[in-house]
Scaffold this active site. Structure first.
Site, PDB file in Angstrom:
ATOM      1  N   TYR A  54      43.568  -4.318   0.267  1.00  8.53           N
ATOM      2  CA  TYR A  54      44.545  -4.160  -0.525  1.00  8.53           C
ATOM      3  C   TYR A  54      45.423  -5.382  -0.827  1.00  8.53           C
ATOM      4  CZ  TYR A  54      49.530  -2.542  -1.710  1.00  8.53           C
ATOM      5  OH  TYR A  54      50.564  -2.489  -2.315  1.00  8.53           O
ATOM      6  N   TYR A 103      39.789   1.764   0.212  1.00 10.14           N
ATOM      7  CA  TYR A 103      40.369   0.440   0.481  1.00 10.14           C
ATOM      8  C   TYR A 103      41.367   0.557   1.759  1.00 10.14           C
ATOM      9  CZ  TYR A 103      45.037   1.635  -1.611  1.00 10.14           C
ATOM     10  OH  TYR A 103      46.119   2.322  -2.003  1.00 10.14           O
ATOM     11  N   CYS A 104      41.496  -0.552   2.209  1.00  3.91           N
ATOM     12  CA  CYS A 104      42.429  -0.834   3.506  1.00  3.91           C
ATOM     13  C   CYS A 104      43.228  -2.098   3.390  1.00  3.91           C
ATOM     14  CB  CYS A 104      41.707  -0.661   4.779  1.00  3.91           C
ATOM     15  SG  CYS A 104      40.382  -1.870   5.211  1.00  3.91           S
ATOM     16  N   GLN A 105      43.543  -2.383   4.482  1.00  2.00           N
ATOM     17  CA  GLN A 105      44.397  -3.760   4.144  1.00  2.00           C
ATOM     18  C   GLN A 105      43.402  -5.154   3.794  1.00  2.00           C
ATOM     19  OE1 GLN A 105      47.640  -3.567   4.107  1.00  2.00           O
ATOM     20  NE2 GLN A 105      48.021  -5.730   3.539  1.00  2.00           N
TER      21      GLN A 105
END
Length: 131
Positions: free
Chosen positions: A116, A87-89
């Site tokens: 996120y 996951y990332c932003q």
């Protein structure tokens, strides 16, 4: 007139490359809803591919921070025989991370749909003063 044909050719090549990459990402990376992600990430390698400052500002409980910018150098930290939950932003960096991992032979790749910012589960914040 020749410049116009060259420009059109470049534009068509760019569009074809973009479409190819989109479908390749869809093939190698399964996007999971918040609920699906929560059900499976404890049995997997949970990797936050955001930069350290973003990670310290809040991350999913149990996640390891391996920023996308360092992923190629830190591949030895990941196992190929266990699923990788990324996951990332918002999802774009985790897609790029999946392309890198797929090229290195990692096959069980998942992504948090929406990143996120869409996560509703437990989080942890880290306080660091050494930036």
């Amino acid at each position: 007139m020749t410049e116009l044909y060259i420009l059109i050719g470049i534009l068509i090549a760019f569009i074809l490359f973009t479409v190819y990459r989109y479908f390749k990402q869809k093939k190698i990376l399964k996007a999971l809803t918040d609920k699906e992600f929560r059900e499976g990430y404890r049995k997997a390698q949970l990797i936050d591919v955001r930069e350290p400052k973003e990670y310290d500002g809040g991350h999913i409980l149990g996640a390891r921070n391996i920023p996308l910018t360092q992923l190629k150098q830190r591949l030895t930290e990941l196992r190929k025989d266990k699923p990788v939950y990324l996951y990332c932003q918002n999802g774009s960096r985790s897609m790029r991370a999946a392309l890198i991992l797929d090229k290195q032979g990692y096959k069980d790749l998942y992504q948090l749909q929406g990143g996120y910012k869409k996560w509703t589960g437990k989080i942890k914040k880290t306080k660091r003063l050494d930036y």
